[in-house]
Design an enzyme around this catalytic site. Structure first.
Site, PDB file in Angstrom:
ATOM      1  N   LYS A  13       0.832  -1.213   0.000  1.00 40.26           N
ATOM      2  CA  LYS A  13       0.000   0.000   0.000  1.00 40.26           C
ATOM      3  C   LYS A  13       0.863   1.259   0.000  1.00 40.26           C
ATOM      4  CE  LYS A  13      -2.042  -1.100   3.916  1.00 40.26           C
ATOM      5  NZ  LYS A  13      -1.403  -2.406   4.223  1.00 40.26           N
ATOM      6  N   ARG A  88     -10.026   0.680   8.410  1.00 38.22           N
ATOM      7  CA  ARG A  88      -9.504  -0.652   8.677  1.00 38.22           C
ATOM      8  C   ARG A  88     -10.504  -1.501   9.464  1.00 38.22           C
ATOM      9  NH1 ARG A  88      -3.333  -1.657   9.202  1.00 38.22           N
ATOM     10  NH2 ARG A  88      -3.144   0.389   8.337  1.00 38.22           N
ATOM     11  N   ARG A 127      11.708  -5.409   5.150  1.00 35.40           N
ATOM     12  CA  ARG A 127      11.398  -3.981   4.946  1.00 35.40           C
ATOM     13  C   ARG A 127      12.289  -3.077   5.809  1.00 35.40           C
ATOM     14  NH1 ARG A 127       5.474  -1.776   5.526  1.00 35.40           N
ATOM     15  NH2 ARG A 127       5.558  -2.919   7.478  1.00 35.40           N
ATOM     16  N   ARG A 160      10.852  -1.354  11.419  1.00 32.07           N
ATOM     17  CA  ARG A 160       9.720  -1.089  12.310  1.00 32.07           C
ATOM     18  C   ARG A 160       9.585  -2.213  13.340  1.00 32.07           C
ATOM     19  NH1 ARG A 160       4.837   0.401   8.253  1.00 32.07           N
ATOM     20  NH2 ARG A 160       3.710  -0.894   9.727  1.00 32.07           N
ATOM     21  N   ARG A 171      -0.990  -8.995  13.250  1.00 31.82           N
ATOM     22  CA  ARG A 171      -1.568  -8.038  12.285  1.00 31.82           C
ATOM     23  C   ARG A 171      -2.338  -8.780  11.192  1.00 31.82           C
ATOM     24  NH1 ARG A 171       3.762  -5.035  10.792  1.00 31.82           N
ATOM     25  NH2 ARG A 171       2.561  -3.856   9.275  1.00 31.82           N
TER      26      ARG A 171
HETATM   27  P1  AP5 Z   1       4.803  -1.576   1.942  1.00 30.17           P
HETATM   28  O1  AP5 Z   1       4.558  -0.761   0.735  1.00 30.17           O
HETATM   29  O2  AP5 Z   1       5.485  -0.935   3.100  1.00 30.17           O
HETATM   30  O3  AP5 Z   1       3.442  -2.308   2.415  1.00 30.17           O
HETATM   31  P2  AP5 Z   1       2.196  -1.742   3.204  1.00 30.17           P
HETATM   32  O4  AP5 Z   1       1.008  -2.408   2.614  1.00 30.17           O
HETATM   33  O5  AP5 Z   1       2.214  -0.265   3.262  1.00 30.17           O
HETATM   34  O6  AP5 Z   1       2.495  -2.401   4.608  1.00 30.17           O
HETATM   35  P3  AP5 Z   1       2.310  -1.787   6.061  1.00 30.17           P
HETATM   36  O7  AP5 Z   1       3.050  -2.702   7.011  1.00 30.17           O
HETATM   37  O8  AP5 Z   1       2.676  -0.339   6.095  1.00 30.17           O
HETATM   38  O9  AP5 Z   1       0.825  -1.981   6.266  1.00 30.17           O
HETATM   39  P4  AP5 Z   1       0.088  -1.917   7.570  1.00 30.17           P
HETATM   40  O10 AP5 Z   1      -1.276  -1.732   7.065  1.00 30.17           O
HETATM   41  O11 AP5 Z   1       0.284  -3.085   8.446  1.00 30.17           O
HETATM   42  O12 AP5 Z   1       0.803  -0.728   8.359  1.00 30.17           O
HETATM   43  P5  AP5 Z   1       0.412   0.792   8.614  1.00 30.17           P
HETATM   44  O13 AP5 Z   1       1.625   1.602   8.687  1.00 30.17           O
HETATM   45  O14 AP5 Z   1      -0.704   1.194   7.729  1.00 30.17           O
HETATM   46  O15 AP5 Z   1       5.614  -2.870   1.470  1.00 30.17           O
HETATM   47  C1  AP5 Z   1       6.080  -3.829   2.399  1.00 30.17           C
HETATM   48  C2  AP5 Z   1       7.471  -4.309   1.970  1.00 30.17           C
HETATM   49  O16 AP5 Z   1       7.354  -5.061   0.762  1.00 30.17           O
HETATM   50  C3  AP5 Z   1       8.448  -3.173   1.666  1.00 30.17           C
HETATM   51  O17 AP5 Z   1       9.726  -3.518   2.088  1.00 30.17           O
HETATM   52  C4  AP5 Z   1       8.405  -3.021   0.143  1.00 30.17           C
HETATM   53  O18 AP5 Z   1       9.628  -2.551  -0.388  1.00 30.17           O
HETATM   54  C5  AP5 Z   1       8.103  -4.466  -0.293  1.00 30.17           C
HETATM   55  N1  AP5 Z   1       7.265  -4.527  -1.492  1.00 30.17           N
HETATM   56  C6  AP5 Z   1       6.122  -3.829  -1.727  1.00 30.17           C
HETATM   57  N2  AP5 Z   1       5.614  -4.130  -2.938  1.00 30.17           N
HETATM   58  C7  AP5 Z   1       6.456  -5.062  -3.476  1.00 30.17           C
HETATM   59  C8  AP5 Z   1       6.466  -5.769  -4.726  1.00 30.17           C
HETATM   60  N3  AP5 Z   1       5.519  -5.590  -5.666  1.00 30.17           N
HETATM   61  N4  AP5 Z   1       7.479  -6.640  -4.933  1.00 30.17           N
HETATM   62  C9  AP5 Z   1       8.460  -6.842  -3.998  1.00 30.17           C
HETATM   63  N5  AP5 Z   1       8.494  -6.196  -2.815  1.00 30.17           N
HETATM   64  C10 AP5 Z   1       7.496  -5.321  -2.553  1.00 30.17           C
HETATM   65  O19 AP5 Z   1      -0.198   0.657  10.086  1.00 30.17           O
HETATM   66  C11 AP5 Z   1       0.649   0.295  11.160  1.00 30.17           C
HETATM   67  C12 AP5 Z   1      -0.175   0.116  12.413  1.00 30.17           C
HETATM   68  O20 AP5 Z   1      -0.826   1.359  12.763  1.00 30.17           O
HETATM   69  C13 AP5 Z   1      -1.328  -0.904  12.310  1.00 30.17           C
HETATM   70  O21 AP5 Z   1      -0.890  -2.216  12.535  1.00 30.17           O
HETATM   71  C14 AP5 Z   1      -2.234  -0.389  13.431  1.00 30.17           C
HETATM   72  O22 AP5 Z   1      -1.750  -0.757  14.686  1.00 30.17           O
HETATM   73  C15 AP5 Z   1      -2.105   1.128  13.315  1.00 30.17           C
HETATM   74  N6  AP5 Z   1      -3.122   1.672  12.393  1.00 30.17           N
HETATM   75  C16 AP5 Z   1      -2.896   2.234  11.175  1.00 30.17           C
HETATM   76  N7  AP5 Z   1      -4.051   2.584  10.593  1.00 30.17           N
HETATM   77  C17 AP5 Z   1      -5.038   2.220  11.470  1.00 30.17           C
HETATM   78  C18 AP5 Z   1      -6.449   2.298  11.421  1.00 30.17           C
HETATM   79  N8  AP5 Z   1      -7.069   2.784  10.347  1.00 30.17           N
HETATM   80  N9  AP5 Z   1      -7.146   1.843  12.506  1.00 30.17           N
HETATM   81  C19 AP5 Z   1      -6.524   1.341  13.576  1.00 30.17           C
HETATM   82  N10 AP5 Z   1      -5.182   1.223  13.671  1.00 30.17           N
HETATM   83  C20 AP5 Z   1      -4.435   1.661  12.630  1.00 30.17           C
HETATM   84 MG    MG Z   2       2.331   1.191   4.799  1.00 29.90          MG
END
Ligand code: AP5
Ligand code: MG
Length: 216
Positions: A13, A88, A127, A160, A171
């Site tokens: 994402k 979410r 990552r 992270r 997660r």
């Molecule tokens: P990346 O692009 O970082 O993936 P992502 O989908 O953004 O993963 P996140 O871990 O950020 O998602 P998340 O939803 O768990 O975390 P968030 O920060 O939103 O890619 C991942 C890796 O793969 C990278 O190294 C990248 O280089 C690689 N990659 C990507 N695409 C690739 C491809 N095509 N080929 C090869 N490699 C690839 O949220 C964190 C925390 O915050 C949550 O767990 C929760 O506790 C809290 N939170 C956030 N939003 C909410 C909400 N709305 N409600 C409640 N709690 C929330």
């Molecule tokens: Mg992300």
């Protein structure tokens, strides 16, 4: 253009959003990023949120809805935005509908990036993220030019805490029970598109752009 990018943790994402916001000139609203920045600034909100995040749990709907509401009220976001990782839960999706109807607005596209669990685990473990600008790398799939240094801004790269295996598993299980039901919530609105996230960065991006062209 008002886009929502969803998918399991590690689906890509953030990586895809970083390109989309540049190409379409969108405000990037990532709730995860907002919580992490708030923590870095030493704010109470960030400290409270990080206790949940590090264990892989969700921050409460109330806190999350409030920060998104405030962010959407800023002038830049009222025009074009990309929501990354919000909503979410179905409760958040309903709250977003209320916010959008108050803004006399609605979503242009809901991009759902689909990736299998084994691939997710490999992506999370490798990552690395820039402390300064939040840019995302992967040790194998997208390494920085210089080890531990951000290509974009020269900032330091870190892993992270919630990318440790126990937290990732939690997660993923929360994604299945709380977040996946949102897909059904958006079905039937004519804006939901499933994208195969198990391809190269460029192929995923190409498919997202095609989906956006078809929807607009
Ligand atoms: P990346 O692009 O970082 O993936 P992502 O989908 O953004 O993963 P996140 O871990 O950020 O998602 P998340 O939803 O768990 O975390 P968030 O920060 O939103 O890619 C991942 C890796 O793969 C990278 O190294 C990248 O280089 C690689 N990659 C990507 N695409 C690739 C491809 N095509 N080929 C090869 N490699 C690839 O949220 C964190 C925390 O915050 C949550 O767990 C929760 O506790 C809290 N939170 C956030 N939003 C909410 C909400 N709305 N409600 C409640 N709690 C929330
Ligand atoms: Mg992300």
């Amino acid at each position: 253009m008002k886009i929502l990018v969803m998918g399991p943790p590690g689906a890509g994402k953030g990586s895809q959003s970083q390109k989309l916001i540049q190409d379409y000139d969108l405000s990037h609203i990532s709730t995860g990023e907002m919580f992490r920045k708030s923590y870095e600034r030493g704010e109470d909100l960030g400290k409270k949120a990080m206790a949940f995040i590090n264990e892989g749990n969700l921050v409460s709907d109330k806190i999350t809805n409030e920060i998104v509401r405030k962010r959407l009220m800023k002038p830049d976001a009222s025009r074009c935005f990309l929501l990354d990782g919000y909503p979410r839960t179905v409760t958040q999706a309903k709250a977003l509908d209320v916010m959008l109807s108050e803004m006399n607005s609605k979503l242009t596209a809901v991009i759902n990036i689909v990736v299998d669990t084994d691939i997710i685990l490999e992506r999370m473990v490798g990552r690395r993220v820039c402390k300064a600008c939040g840019h995302t790398y992967h040790l194998k799939f997208k390494p920085p030019q210089k080890q531990d240094v951000c290509d974009q801004c020269g900032g330091e790269l870190y892993q992270r805490k919630d990318d440790q295996i126990d937290s990732v598993r939690n997660r993923l299980s929360i994604y299945e029970s709380k977040t996946k039901p949102i897909i059904d919530y958006y079905k039937g609105r004519g804006v939901l598109v499933n994208i195969n996230g198990m391809q190269s960065f460029d192929a995923v991006y190409r498919d997202i752009k095609k989906a956006l062209r078809d929807l607009t």
